[in-house]
Design an enzyme around this catalytic site. Structure first.
Site, PDB file in Angstrom:
ATOM      1  N   ASN A 162       0.858  -1.188   0.000  1.00 43.04           N
ATOM      2  CA  ASN A 162       0.000   0.000   0.000  1.00 43.04           C
ATOM      3  C   ASN A 162       0.891   1.233   0.000  1.00 43.04           C
ATOM      4  O   ASN A 162       1.463   1.601   1.019  1.00 43.04           O
ATOM      5  CB  ASN A 162      -0.901  -0.016   1.242  1.00 43.04           C
ATOM      6  CG  ASN A 162      -1.755   1.231   1.353  1.00 43.04           C
ATOM      7  OD1 ASN A 162      -1.915   1.982   0.394  1.00 43.04           O
ATOM      8  ND2 ASN A 162      -2.322   1.450   2.533  1.00 43.04           N
ATOM      9  N   LYS A 217       0.059   4.301  -0.335  1.00 40.68           N
ATOM     10  CA  LYS A 217      -0.593   5.492   0.220  1.00 40.68           C
ATOM     11  C   LYS A 217      -0.365   6.690  -0.715  1.00 40.68           C
ATOM     12  O   LYS A 217      -0.349   6.517  -1.925  1.00 40.68           O
ATOM     13  CB  LYS A 217      -0.117   5.737   1.647  1.00 40.68           C
ATOM     14  CG  LYS A 217      -0.312   4.480   2.520  1.00 40.68           C
ATOM     15  CD  LYS A 217      -0.065   4.713   3.980  1.00 40.68           C
ATOM     16  CE  LYS A 217      -0.264   3.401   4.747  1.00 40.68           C
ATOM     17  NZ  LYS A 217      -0.110   3.595   6.209  1.00 40.68           N
ATOM     18  N   HIS A 249      -9.529   0.729   5.272  1.00 41.97           N
ATOM     19  CA  HIS A 249      -8.242   0.974   5.933  1.00 41.97           C
ATOM     20  C   HIS A 249      -8.457   1.946   7.091  1.00 41.97           C
ATOM     21  O   HIS A 249      -9.308   2.836   7.035  1.00 41.97           O
ATOM     22  CB  HIS A 249      -7.232   1.543   4.941  1.00 41.97           C
ATOM     23  CG  HIS A 249      -5.831   1.563   5.452  1.00 41.97           C
ATOM     24  ND1 HIS A 249      -5.375   2.545   6.310  1.00 41.97           N
ATOM     25  CD2 HIS A 249      -4.785   0.710   5.255  1.00 41.97           C
ATOM     26  CE1 HIS A 249      -4.104   2.312   6.600  1.00 41.97           C
ATOM     27  NE2 HIS A 249      -3.729   1.196   5.978  1.00 41.97           N
ATOM     28  N   GLU A 263      -6.916   4.433   8.073  1.00 43.72           N
ATOM     29  CA  GLU A 263      -6.769   5.850   7.727  1.00 43.72           C
ATOM     30  C   GLU A 263      -8.028   6.385   7.051  1.00 43.72           C
ATOM     31  O   GLU A 263      -8.369   7.564   7.215  1.00 43.72           O
ATOM     32  CB  GLU A 263      -5.535   6.036   6.841  1.00 43.72           C
ATOM     33  CG  GLU A 263      -4.258   5.785   7.609  1.00 43.72           C
ATOM     34  CD  GLU A 263      -3.050   5.507   6.741  1.00 43.72           C
ATOM     35  OE1 GLU A 263      -1.966   5.291   7.315  1.00 43.72           O
ATOM     36  OE2 GLU A 263      -3.186   5.482   5.497  1.00 43.72           O
ATOM     37  N   GLU A 270      -5.032  -5.079  11.053  1.00 38.00           N
ATOM     38  CA  GLU A 270      -4.068  -3.994  11.222  1.00 38.00           C
ATOM     39  C   GLU A 270      -4.312  -3.307  12.557  1.00 38.00           C
ATOM     40  O   GLU A 270      -5.178  -2.439  12.652  1.00 38.00           O
ATOM     41  CB  GLU A 270      -4.149  -2.996  10.068  1.00 38.00           C
ATOM     42  CG  GLU A 270      -5.578  -2.608   9.639  1.00 38.00           C
ATOM     43  CD  GLU A 270      -5.618  -1.351   8.780  1.00 38.00           C
ATOM     44  OE1 GLU A 270      -4.601  -1.018   8.154  1.00 38.00           O
ATOM     45  OE2 GLU A 270      -6.667  -0.685   8.776  1.00 38.00           O
ATOM     46  N   GLY A 290       2.441   2.846  10.929  1.00 38.99           N
ATOM     47  CA  GLY A 290       3.243   4.050  10.761  1.00 38.99           C
ATOM     48  C   GLY A 290       3.890   4.545  12.026  1.00 38.99           C
ATOM     49  O   GLY A 290       4.414   5.658  12.067  1.00 38.99           O
ATOM     50  N   SER A 347       3.429  -2.159  10.348  1.00 41.44           N
ATOM     51  CA  SER A 347       4.888  -2.005  10.497  1.00 41.44           C
ATOM     52  C   SER A 347       5.644  -3.311  10.284  1.00 41.44           C
ATOM     53  O   SER A 347       6.562  -3.635  11.029  1.00 41.44           O
ATOM     54  CB  SER A 347       5.224  -1.405  11.866  1.00 41.44           C
ATOM     55  OG  SER A 347       4.686  -0.096  11.989  1.00 41.44           O
TER      56      SER A 347
END
Length: 258
Positions: A9, A11, A97, A99, A169, A175, A215
């Site tokens: 991904n 991003k 996701h 985010e 996740e 991140g 990560s």
């Protein structure tokens, strides 16, 4: 037999030229190493989707997008429909996701509609679920993930769910440099598989691919991927470096060497 998948991904990163160079470097590396028994998916920003699909004709990877609209078509400025994505011969779409949930206020209802749009257009959803740090500390992480799975996926029938890749996740590990321990990842993956077994049956639960996102790096991939219910990874920052990403792909065992 469950599919073994590593998805990158990207991003909101890379310019056009940088993206092309990265794709070629990854694709060449995949060809040289050989990835029999594994599937690799590259999910660049939307602008680079057509180029990535074109390059996938020369290299052994699939192409995904990072999101799709919950709407089929119409006056939704800036949105990209599943039908548009599929017309580019794209195979996967990341849906739900953290985010998107956090920054764009996507709730379980919106995520479920996006899942439906993907399946309707023969796109494999990479369905994301996971808990915030507070939920983990309060030992509510199983409740959070159960709710996301039930609301986002359990309206599907068995023939539809088999085409979904579930990505666990833990949000506190995205991140941040923090990573759930391999034992924590295995525990949640087994929990998700059991939810599917109870709702549907053992056969389907054993067939659904569940990957870990949070990560993953070359130095921890072997241990994480070595757990019995971890079928690969959804890779963020580490997918922007070809050498590191290739090491992560190489760390994924197949059924022959697990």
């Amino acid at each position: 037999m469950r599919k073994k998948i590593v998805a990158g991904n990207w991003k909101m990163n890379k310019t056009f030229d940088d993206a092309e160079n990265l794709i070629v470097e990854i694709g060449t590396g995949l060809r040289e190493m050989g990835i029999e028994g594994k599937e690799v998916v590259l999910c660049p920003p939307f602008l680079f989707t057509e180029m990535t699909v074109d390059l996938s004709q020369e290299h052994p990877f699939y192409v995904g997008v990072q999101d799709i609209s919950e709407h089929e078509e119409g006056a939704y400025t800036g949105e990209i429909s599943a039908q548009m994505v599929r017309s580019l011969e794209t195979n996967f779409a990341i849906i739900g996701h953290s985010e998107r949930r956090m920054h764009f206020n996507e709730d379980d209802e919106v995520v479920a509609r996006k899942v439906d749009m993907a399946i309707k257009n023969s796109i494999n959803p990479i369905f994301c679920c996971g808990e915030q740090l507070e939920a983990r500390k309060d030992e509510k992480h199983f409740d959070v993930v159960r709710g996301q799975i039930e609301e986002g996926l359990f309206h599907l029938d068995k023939s539809e769910l088999i085409n979904v890749v579930i990505a666990y996740e833990p949000i506190w590990a995205i991140g941040t440099g923090e990573t759930a321990s391999p034992e924590q990842a295995q525990e949640m993956h087994a929990f998700i598989r059991n939810l599917i077994s109870v709702k549907y049956n053992n056969e389907l639960a054993d067939s659904v691919t569940i990957v870990y996102g949070g990560s993953v790096k070359p130095d921890n991939a072997v241990e994480i991927f070595g757990k019995p219910d971890v079928d690969g990874g959804l890779i963020g920052g580490a997918s922007l470096d070809a050498k590191g990403f290739l090491k992560i792909v190489a760390a994924l065992p197949t059924d022959d060497n697990n």
